[in-house]
Design a protein around this motif. Structure first.
Motif, mmCIF file in Angstrom:
data_model
loop_
_atom_site.group_PDB
_atom_site.id
_atom_site.type_symbol
_atom_site.label_atom_id
_atom_site.label_comp_id
_atom_site.label_asym_id
_atom_site.label_seq_id
_atom_site.Cartn_x
_atom_site.Cartn_y
_atom_site.Cartn_z
ATOM 1 N N PRO A 22 7.929 9.317 -6.694
ATOM 2 C CA PRO A 22 9.088 9.856 -5.965
ATOM 3 C C PRO A 22 10.280 10.206 -6.848
ATOM 4 O O PRO A 22 10.644 9.420 -7.726
ATOM 5 N N THR A 23 10.863 11.350 -6.579
ATOM 6 C CA THR A 23 12.092 11.736 -7.278
ATOM 7 C C THR A 23 13.198 10.698 -7.057
ATOM 8 O O THR A 23 14.047 10.499 -7.921
ATOM 9 N N ASP A 24 13.153 10.002 -5.920
ATOM 10 C CA ASP A 24 14.193 9.003 -5.629
ATOM 11 C C ASP A 24 14.082 7.752 -6.511
ATOM 12 O O ASP A 24 14.931 6.857 -6.433
ATOM 13 N N LEU A 25 13.007 7.663 -7.327
ATOM 14 C CA LEU A 25 12.915 6.536 -8.279
ATOM 15 C C LEU A 25 12.958 7.023 -9.729
ATOM 16 O O LEU A 25 12.751 6.248 -10.654
ATOM 17 N N GLN A 26 13.218 8.321 -9.890
ATOM 18 C CA GLN A 26 13.170 8.892 -11.251
ATOM 19 C C GLN A 26 14.237 8.278 -12.164
ATOM 20 O O GLN A 26 13.971 7.900 -13.307
ATOM 21 N N ALA A 27 15.477 8.153 -11.643
ATOM 22 C CA ALA A 27 16.567 7.637 -12.483
ATOM 23 C C ALA A 27 16.292 6.180 -12.880
ATOM 24 O O ALA A 27 16.498 5.786 -14.042
ATOM 25 N N LYS B 148 7.686 -8.740 -21.750
ATOM 26 C CA LYS B 148 8.573 -8.472 -22.885
ATOM 27 C C LYS B 148 8.282 -7.089 -23.456
ATOM 28 O O LYS B 148 9.189 -6.349 -23.832
ATOM 29 N N LYS B 149 6.978 -6.767 -23.473
ATOM 30 C CA LYS B 149 6.583 -5.469 -24.052
ATOM 31 C C LYS B 149 6.391 -4.457 -22.942
ATOM 32 O O LYS B 149 5.644 -4.693 -21.994
ATOM 33 N N ILE B 150 7.059 -3.317 -23.078
ATOM 34 C CA ILE B 150 6.924 -2.252 -22.072
ATOM 35 C C ILE B 150 6.299 -1.039 -22.767
ATOM 36 O O ILE B 150 6.744 -0.640 -23.848
ATOM 37 N N LYS B 151 5.258 -0.513 -22.153
ATOM 38 C CA LYS B 151 4.573 0.638 -22.780
ATOM 39 C C LYS B 151 5.246 1.946 -22.392
ATOM 40 O O LYS B 151 5.968 2.004 -21.400
ATOM 41 N N SER B 152 4.966 2.986 -23.166
ATOM 42 C CA SER B 152 5.542 4.307 -22.835
ATOM 43 C C SER B 152 4.584 5.040 -21.900
ATOM 44 O O SER B 152 3.419 4.670 -21.762
ATOM 45 N N ILE B 153 5.092 6.082 -21.268
ATOM 46 C CA ILE B 153 4.267 6.839 -20.316
ATOM 47 C C ILE B 153 4.880 8.222 -20.105
ATOM 48 O O ILE B 153 6.084 8.413 -20.356
ATOM 49 N N ASN B 154 4.069 9.168 -19.644
ATOM 50 C CA ASN B 154 4.613 10.478 -19.236
ATOM 51 C C ASN B 154 4.436 10.591 -17.736
ATOM 52 O O ASN B 154 3.330 10.404 -17.243
ATOM 53 N N ILE B 155 5.510 10.876 -17.030
ATOM 54 C CA ILE B 155 5.353 11.049 -15.587
ATOM 55 C C ILE B 155 6.098 12.277 -15.095
ATOM 56 O O ILE B 155 7.042 12.752 -15.729
ATOM 57 N N LYS B 156 5.646 12.755 -13.933
ATOM 58 C CA LYS B 156 6.395 13.824 -13.282
ATOM 59 C C LYS B 156 6.584 13.419 -11.827
ATOM 60 O O LYS B 156 5.742 12.715 -11.242
ATOM 61 N N THR B 157 7.699 13.847 -11.267
ATOM 62 C CA THR B 157 7.946 13.548 -9.861
ATOM 63 C C THR B 157 7.194 14.586 -9.029
ATOM 64 O O THR B 157 7.052 15.723 -9.438
ATOM 65 N N SER B 158 6.735 14.165 -7.860
ATOM 66 C CA SER B 158 6.083 15.124 -6.955
ATOM 67 C C SER B 158 6.099 14.565 -5.534
ATOM 68 O O SER B 158 6.386 13.382 -5.331
ATOM 69 N N PRO B 159 5.805 15.422 -4.543
ATOM 70 C CA PRO B 159 5.813 14.926 -3.170
ATOM 71 C C PRO B 159 4.811 13.783 -2.996
ATOM 72 O O PRO B 159 3.835 13.700 -3.753
ATOM 73 N N TYR B 160 5.037 12.925 -2.014
ATOM 74 C CA TYR B 160 4.137 11.809 -1.733
ATOM 75 C C TYR B 160 2.714 12.314 -1.574
ATOM 76 O O TYR B 160 2.509 13.348 -0.956
ATOM 77 N N PRO B 161 1.730 11.662 -2.120
ATOM 78 C CA PRO B 161 1.728 10.337 -2.743
ATOM 79 C C PRO B 161 2.049 10.334 -4.239
ATOM 80 O O PRO B 161 1.702 9.378 -4.930
ATOM 81 N N GLY B 162 2.711 11.361 -4.750
ATOM 82 C CA GLY B 162 3.092 11.367 -6.169
ATOM 83 C C GLY B 162 4.265 10.433 -6.434
ATOM 84 O O GLY B 162 4.758 9.758 -5.525
ATOM 85 N N LYS C 28 0.826 -1.224 0.000
ATOM 86 C CA LYS C 28 0.000 0.000 0.000
ATOM 87 C C LYS C 28 0.854 1.265 0.000
ATOM 88 O O LYS C 28 0.451 2.280 -0.552
ATOM 89 N N ILE C 29 2.026 1.212 0.633
ATOM 90 C CA ILE C 29 2.810 2.462 0.715
ATOM 91 C C ILE C 29 3.506 2.793 -0.612
ATOM 92 O O ILE C 29 4.044 3.879 -0.754
ATOM 93 N N ILE C 30 3.473 1.846 -1.559
ATOM 94 C CA ILE C 30 4.054 2.190 -2.870
ATOM 95 C C ILE C 30 3.026 1.977 -3.989
ATOM 96 O O ILE C 30 3.360 1.565 -5.097
ATOM 97 N N ASN C 31 1.807 2.328 -3.660
ATOM 98 C CA ASN C 31 0.699 2.159 -4.579
ATOM 99 C C ASN C 31 0.921 2.882 -5.917
ATOM 100 O O ASN C 31 0.675 2.329 -6.985
ATOM 101 N N THR C 32 1.388 4.145 -5.823
ATOM 102 C CA THR C 32 1.594 4.943 -7.042
ATOM 103 C C THR C 32 2.584 4.231 -7.961
ATOM 104 O O THR C 32 2.338 4.075 -9.162
ATOM 105 N N GLU C 33 3.695 3.788 -7.388
ATOM 106 C CA GLU C 33 4.741 3.135 -8.184
ATOM 107 C C GLU C 33 4.216 1.825 -8.784
ATOM 108 O O GLU C 33 4.427 1.539 -9.964
ATOM 109 N N ILE C 34 3.499 1.051 -7.961
ATOM 110 C CA ILE C 34 2.979 -0.238 -8.435
ATOM 111 C C ILE C 34 2.025 -0.011 -9.606
ATOM 112 O O ILE C 34 2.105 -0.699 -10.634
#
Ligand code: UD1
Length: 417
Positions: free
Chosen positions: A303-308, A287-301, A258-264
């Motif tokens: 996390p910048t710590d997973l951006q790289a 095998k197939k990975i889709k594209s996406i647009n994301i922006k980092t933001s404070p929790y629950p957005g 639950k604490i990483i719902n956004t990422e999941i």
């Protein structure tokens, strides 16, 4: 200097246990300065930043016993109120001793944190908010000289911007301030909730009154406690991305999904199959990975710590993706190294455009910060041949046993001098 050699390509398979959270442990360790009763902490990760914070506490006079799994802290002797540059320079969280020192002893001299590769990272919000509790301060030769001769007095404080560290420093300081403090526009990262749970267990009077508002009534006496630090959600997110990236099959244990719902949800959208259980997450990369647009933001957005790490995954997407970095102004240091591995990422201000369908090539690489280092390992896991990652001391600041954990699930990785 130590380096990591990674031999790809690998599809990790097996179980990874998540360690205690670095970013929850750091403020909790700083907050122990509020108390002169014995505090026992478990589940602290064995990483360099925690070692540095322990050294900082010891330099202040804390008696600390490290009994492998339990860290016992006693601040019943004379505590100094001087935090030296040599200890604060490597780790910005060193500034978190300012709140408890000024609250408990009415004075503190704390080095400003050093510059940091990912941005200027000022502490103006911490200082302005502390001044509302009655702290007078001057900055002289790189040190904050803070005084509160009459002690701290509760106040209503609205943070001008959401800051994890400033929220933590102020919550900790307000626990001993006379009367009531209301903090609004707080950061609400799970690590802050963990800090609050720790303080409440010590006897502090803290209540969340709405989503980003917290009320604290100052107290004088704290109790002896034992506390288990929460698991590291950024570590968990990193291994989920590792599986999604490599068609890996991992069982991530020891964390509440639950604490990483956004990422999941994002990783699912990209194509990975994820099953969430009570304290574990099963992931099968696709095998197939889709594209996406994301922006980092404070929790629950997101996390910048997973951006790289996410950027590495998006290099494998079927189309172009975009990432906007909204927290730190210079957090794209990994891009140049990823491009040397064959990625096609371009930067315009705080926006990265990431071309998909990339086959990473093994290379000799340079780590530039903690999360950038791990993103290079992720890319190297997918690249055929030997990659060498230099300057891995950055990695050791925040990932416990990363080689051991990756080796256990089949990665070919080793540390060399
Ligand atoms: C914490 C985390 C870090 C994470 C970051 C954002 C710890 C030990 N570190 O860092 O891993 O990447 O949150 O989630 O928990 N700012 C100011 N003035 C201030 C304070 C902050 O301008 O006084 C700015 C910063 O430069 C940054 C933004 O506010 O642009 C957010 O920083 P903040 O949330 O304070 O991050 P840290 O607590 O340093």
């Amino acid at each position: 200097m130590k380096k990591l050699e990674v031999f790809g390509a690998t599809k990790p398979k097996g179980q990874i246990k998540i360690s205690g959270s670095k970013n929850a442990s750091l403020p909790i360790l700083a907050a122990t300065l509020l108390s002169d009763k014995k505090i026992s902490l478990t589940n602290l990760p064995k990483v360099k930043d925690i070692e540095t914070m322990i050294l900082l506490l010891k330099s202040l006079g804390s008696s600390i016993e490290d009994n492998k799994k339990i860290l016992t802290i006693n601040n019943n002797k004379q505590i100094k109120t001087f935090a030296a540059y040599s200890l604060v320079k490597t780790m910005r969280a060193g500034i978190l001793v300012l709140g408890p020192l000024i609250a408990k002893f009415g004075k503190a001299k704390v080095s400003l944190p050093g510059g940091c590769a990912i941005g200027t990272r000022p502490v103006d919000i911490h200082l302005q908010a502390l001044s509302k509790l009655g702290v007078k301060y001057k900055i002289i030769q790189g040190y904050v000289h803070a005084n509160a001769p009459k002690g701290l007095v509760g106040a209503n404080i609205k943070f001008p911007k959401i800051s994890v560290g400033a929220t933590e420093n102020l919550i900790i300081a307000s626990c001993l301030a006379k009367g009531k403090t209301t903090l609004s526009n707080c950061a609400i990262e799970p690590e802050i909730k963990d800090l609050v749970n720790f303080l409440i267990k010590m006897g502090c009077n803290i209540k969340w009154t709405s989503n980003r508002t917290i009320k604290i009534e100052g107290i004088k006496n704290l109790s002896e406690i034992k506390y288990k630090v929460m698991p590291d959600r950024i570590e968990a997110g990193t291994y989920l991305i590792a599986a999604a990236l490599t068609e890996g099959n991992l069982k991530i244990v020891g964390i509440d999904p639950k604490i990483i719902n956004t990422e999941i949800n994002i990783i699912k959208k990209l194509g990975a199959k994820i099953i969430q259980k009570k304290n574990e997450i099963l992931i099968q990369g696709s095998k197939k990975i889709k594209s996406i647009n994301i922006k980092t933001s404070p929790y629950p957005g997101f996390p910048t710590d997973l951006q790289a790490q996410m950027m590495v995954l998006l290099c494998k997407a079927n189309k172009k993706s975009y990432i906007r970095e909204e927290i730190f102004e210079n957090r794209f240091m990994h891009v140049a190294e990823l491009n040397r591995m064959g990625a096609k990422i371009s930067i315009n201000g705080n926006k990265a455009t990431i071309e998909g369908n990339i086959k990473f090539e093994a290379a000799e690489l340079m780590a530039t910060d903690l999360r950038a280092s791990v993103s290079l390992i992720l890319a190297a896991l997918t690249a055929k041949g030997k990659s060498v990652i230099n300057r891995i001391y950055h990695l050791d600041r925040g990932y416990e046993d990363i080689e051991k954990k990756l080796k256990k699930v089949g990665a070919k990785i080793r540390r060399v001098n």
